[in-house]
Design a protein around this motif. Structure first.
Motif, PDB file in Angstrom:
ATOM      1  N   ALA A   3       5.564   4.823 -19.871  1.00  0.00           N
ATOM      2  CA  ALA A   3       6.195   5.064 -18.504  1.00  0.00           C
ATOM      3  C   ALA A   3       5.018   5.392 -17.829  1.00  0.00           C
ATOM      4  CB  ALA A   3       7.286   6.009 -18.494  1.00  0.00           C
ATOM      5  N   TYR A   4       5.079   4.739 -16.281  1.00  0.00           N
ATOM      6  CA  TYR A   4       4.092   5.338 -15.462  1.00  0.00           C
ATOM      7  C   TYR A   4       4.196   6.714 -15.102  1.00  0.00           C
ATOM      8  CZ  TYR A   4       1.815   5.295 -10.798  1.00  0.00           C
ATOM      9  OH  TYR A   4       1.211   5.741  -9.511  1.00  0.00           O
ATOM     10  N   GLU A   5       3.119   7.326 -15.107  1.00  0.00           N
ATOM     11  CA  GLU A   5       2.851   8.901 -14.742  1.00  0.00           C
ATOM     12  C   GLU A   5       1.782   8.958 -13.760  1.00  0.00           C
ATOM     13  OE1 GLU A   5       3.422  13.014 -16.527  1.00  0.00           O
ATOM     14  OE2 GLU A   5       3.617  11.433 -17.986  1.00  0.00           O
ATOM     15  N   ALA A   6       2.063   9.690 -12.794  1.00  0.00           N
ATOM     16  CA  ALA A   6       0.831  10.220 -11.811  1.00  0.00           C
ATOM     17  C   ALA A   6       1.143  11.308 -10.910  1.00  0.00           C
ATOM     18  CB  ALA A   6       0.616   8.715 -10.827  1.00  0.00           C
ATOM     19  N   GLU A   7      -0.050  11.822 -10.393  1.00  0.00           N
ATOM     20  CA  GLU A   7       0.059  12.723  -9.374  1.00  0.00           C
ATOM     21  C   GLU A   7       0.326  12.184  -7.999  1.00  0.00           C
ATOM     22  OE1 GLU A   7       0.264  16.135  -9.377  1.00  0.00           O
ATOM     23  OE2 GLU A   7       0.087  16.238 -11.734  1.00  0.00           O
ATOM     24  N   LEU A   8       1.275  12.221  -7.337  1.00  0.00           N
ATOM     25  CA  LEU A   8       1.650  11.637  -6.025  1.00  0.00           C
ATOM     26  C   LEU A   8       1.470  12.501  -4.782  1.00  0.00           C
ATOM     27  CD1 LEU A   8       4.310   8.860  -6.737  1.00  0.00           C
ATOM     28  CD2 LEU A   8       2.084   8.656  -6.980  1.00  0.00           C
ATOM     29  N   HIS A  27       0.336   7.339  -3.570  1.00  0.00           N
ATOM     30  CA  HIS A  27      -0.749   7.829  -4.698  1.00  0.00           C
ATOM     31  C   HIS A  27      -1.902   8.057  -3.712  1.00  0.00           C
ATOM     32  CE1 HIS A  27      -3.991   7.020  -7.390  1.00  0.00           C
ATOM     33  NE2 HIS A  27      -2.828   7.002  -8.303  1.00  0.00           N
ATOM     34  N   PRO A  28      -2.518   9.172  -4.124  1.00  0.00           N
ATOM     35  CA  PRO A  28      -3.695   9.865  -3.219  1.00  0.00           C
ATOM     36  C   PRO A  28      -4.710   8.811  -2.885  1.00  0.00           C
ATOM     37  CG  PRO A  28      -3.553  10.733  -5.476  1.00  0.00           C
ATOM     38  CD  PRO A  28      -2.358   9.830  -5.267  1.00  0.00           C
ATOM     39  N   GLY A  30      -4.580   5.585  -2.584  1.00  0.00           N
ATOM     40  CA  GLY A  30      -3.834   4.213  -1.947  1.00  0.00           C
ATOM     41  C   GLY A  30      -3.500   3.292  -3.182  1.00  0.00           C
ATOM     42  N   ASP A  31      -3.348   3.530  -4.166  1.00  0.00           N
ATOM     43  CA  ASP A  31      -3.243   2.683  -5.316  1.00  0.00           C
ATOM     44  C   ASP A  31      -1.763   2.167  -5.085  1.00  0.00           C
ATOM     45  OD1 ASP A  31      -5.436   3.042  -6.152  1.00  0.00           O
ATOM     46  OD2 ASP A  31      -4.834   4.000  -8.192  1.00  0.00           O
ATOM     47  N   GLN A  32      -1.344   0.979  -5.589  1.00  0.00           N
ATOM     48  CA  GLN A  32      -0.003   0.533  -5.249  1.00  0.00           C
ATOM     49  C   GLN A  32       0.830   1.170  -6.365  1.00  0.00           C
ATOM     50  OE1 GLN A  32       0.547  -4.050  -5.736  1.00  0.00           O
ATOM     51  NE2 GLN A  32       0.356  -3.889  -3.523  1.00  0.00           N
ATOM     52  N   LEU A  33       2.252   1.465  -6.256  1.00  0.00           N
ATOM     53  CA  LEU A  33       2.981   2.111  -7.072  1.00  0.00           C
ATOM     54  C   LEU A  33       3.770   0.897  -7.860  1.00  0.00           C
ATOM     55  CD1 LEU A  33       4.514   4.894  -4.685  1.00  0.00           C
ATOM     56  CD2 LEU A  33       2.552   4.927  -6.526  1.00  0.00           C
ATOM     57  N   PRO A  34       4.368   1.196  -9.179  1.00  0.00           N
ATOM     58  CA  PRO A  34       5.028   0.172  -9.851  1.00  0.00           C
ATOM     59  C   PRO A  34       6.218  -0.238  -8.986  1.00  0.00           C
ATOM     60  CG  PRO A  34       4.623   2.217 -11.153  1.00  0.00           C
ATOM     61  CD  PRO A  34       4.031   2.589  -9.762  1.00  0.00           C
ATOM     62  N   ALA A  61      10.160  -3.690  -1.888  1.00  0.00           N
ATOM     63  CA  ALA A  61       8.983  -4.629  -1.316  1.00  0.00           C
ATOM     64  C   ALA A  61       7.974  -3.889  -0.939  1.00  0.00           C
ATOM     65  CB  ALA A  61       9.617  -5.364  -0.128  1.00  0.00           C
ATOM     66  N   ASP A  62       8.029  -2.432  -0.425  1.00  0.00           N
ATOM     67  CA  ASP A  62       6.709  -1.679  -0.095  1.00  0.00           C
ATOM     68  C   ASP A  62       6.393  -0.948  -1.171  1.00  0.00           C
ATOM     69  OD1 ASP A  62       4.885  -0.064   1.182  1.00  0.00           O
ATOM     70  OD2 ASP A  62       6.385   0.964   2.617  1.00  0.00           O
ATOM     71  N   ARG A  63       5.228  -1.548  -2.119  1.00  0.00           N
ATOM     72  CA  ARG A  63       4.862  -0.918  -3.040  1.00  0.00           C
ATOM     73  C   ARG A  63       3.674   0.271  -2.574  1.00  0.00           C
ATOM     74  NH1 ARG A  63       4.106  -4.625  -7.301  1.00  0.00           N
ATOM     75  NH2 ARG A  63       3.388  -2.958  -8.309  1.00  0.00           N
ATOM     76  N   THR A  64       3.518   0.537  -1.322  1.00  0.00           N
ATOM     77  CA  THR A  64       2.714   1.843  -0.916  1.00  0.00           C
ATOM     78  C   THR A  64       3.085   3.127  -1.037  1.00  0.00           C
ATOM     79  OG1 THR A  64       2.942   1.500   1.343  1.00  0.00           O
ATOM     80  CG2 THR A  64       1.521   0.186   0.507  1.00  0.00           C
ATOM     81  N   GLN A  65       4.705   2.928  -1.007  1.00  0.00           N
ATOM     82  CA  GLN A  65       5.287   4.450  -1.101  1.00  0.00           C
ATOM     83  C   GLN A  65       6.720   4.389  -1.710  1.00  0.00           C
ATOM     84  OE1 GLN A  65       5.766   4.887   3.276  1.00  0.00           O
ATOM     85  NE2 GLN A  65       7.643   3.735   3.393  1.00  0.00           N
ATOM     86  N   TRP A  66       7.009   5.451  -1.978  1.00  0.00           N
ATOM     87  CA  TRP A  66       8.334   5.698  -2.473  1.00  0.00           C
ATOM     88  C   TRP A  66       9.253   6.852  -1.927  1.00  0.00           C
ATOM     89  CZ3 TRP A  66       6.943   6.466  -8.447  1.00  0.00           C
ATOM     90  CH2 TRP A  66       6.899   5.140  -9.130  1.00  0.00           C
ATOM     91  N   ARG A  67      10.347   6.542  -1.602  1.00  0.00           N
ATOM     92  CA  ARG A  67      11.101   7.434  -0.779  1.00  0.00           C
ATOM     93  C   ARG A  67      12.276   8.034  -1.638  1.00  0.00           C
ATOM     94  NH1 ARG A  67      14.570   6.229   4.848  1.00  0.00           N
ATOM     95  NH2 ARG A  67      15.744   5.040   3.284  1.00  0.00           N
TER      96      ARG A  67
END
Length: 311
Positions: A3-8, A27-28, A30-34, A61-67
């Protein structure tokens, strides 16, 4: 698959309603999120022993952020209070996922029902249904209008959305939504346990999809000792009556993904190669439980003497 795991980074904090805090995570670097689909959730690690699941409620559709949106529960287990009081804009938080056990299946018509913070997984479903031209309605209830999140966004959909605060209209009129469900219509519901129980009692067979934030009360089942073989690890273990499969596996030094340990998040779902699970989760549908191809090893056990797991 890992699974994807990261510090956001907590990019934005804003109140979506009284007691409901919406967080935007990036992502700190600016990487795209899954990519994710409506119904997905993420695991948010807030501290040692403090890990919670929150539905994604933004734009897939917005891979730059999760809400996500978090209801403050002063009498809860501490996760929501931590988010509201200690997680500030600019802070980093460890996140895993997304995972989805509440997918929006294709259908020409939908009836959505949400209670309180249960609007979060439903919100992107509405946009998805709208995008493919499906017919849909939403019945959305809460304690009061002020406590109901995202009502401004929902207002864009006009009269297909019925906002029903309990202090104004009483309990949700489920009969109006479930009394005459047309053929090929799917019903999606998320909210507090009593609402889901009521919907499950009234919905026609085969059309209902629900997601629970709290474990459903399970009937008492077999709690005897049984054997579990871990096919990939080459181990055979004994699961004691008062110990879960998950704890038994971890005690043997085998690392497996898990999160809620209550059978609600689906993180520990494991393939069953042989044997019959006794399901005690609140994730799998009745059909999936009857198939017995997977199980949630944090709560489910064995209906018999032996299980073989793909671990």
């Amino acid at each position: 698959m890992t699974a994807y795991e990261a510090e956001l980074v907590v990019d934005r904090r804003e109140f979506a309603a009284d007691g409901v805090l919406a967080l935007t995570l990036r992502h700190p670097l600016g990487d795209q999120l899954p990519a994710w689909e409506p119904g997905a959730h993420i695991d948010v690690v807030l501290g040692p022993g403090l890990e919670r699941q929150y539905s994604l409620c933004g734009d897939p559709a917005d891979r730059t952020q999760w809400r996500i949106a978090v209801l403050r529960e002063p009498d809860g287990r501490g996760g929501s209070v931590h988010v509201h009081e200690r997680l500030s804009q600019g802070d980093q938080v460890r996140v895993r996922g997304p995972r989805n056990h509440f997918r929006l299946e294709p259908a020409p018509r939908y009836r959505f029902i949400a209670g309180g913070i249960g609007i979060t997984p439903i919100l992107p479903m509405l946009a998805a249904a709208e995008a493919v031209g499906a017919e849909w309605t939403l019945l959305y209830g809460g304690r009061s209008r002020q406590s109901m999140a995202f009502t401004k966004e929902l207002g864009l959909y006009g009269d297909r959305v019925t906002i029903a605060p309990q202090d104004e209209t009483g309990l949700l009129d489920l009969a109006s939504v479930l009394g005459d469900v047309p053929k090929s219509t799917l019903v999606y519901c998320c909210g507090p346990g009593p609402l889901l129980d009521a919907v499950e009692e009234r919905a026609p067979s085969g059309v209902l999809h629900v997601e629970r934030f709290q474990a459903k009360e399970q009937p008492v089942g077999e709690d005897g000792e049984f054997e579990v073989e871990l096919a990939r690890s080459g181990l055979t273990l004994i699961v004691a009556p008062d110990v879960s499969v998950l704890d038994t596996v971890r005690a043997a030094g085998v690392e497996v993904l898990y999160s809620c340990a209550e059978g609600t998040c689906g993180t520990c779902e494991t393939d069953v190669l042989d044997g019959t699970p006794e399901h005690r989760d609140s994730v799998l549908t009745q059909e999936e439980q009857e198939n017995g191809e997977t199980m949630m090893i944090c709560v489910s056990r064995c209906r018999g003497r032996r299980l073989v797991l793909d671990v």
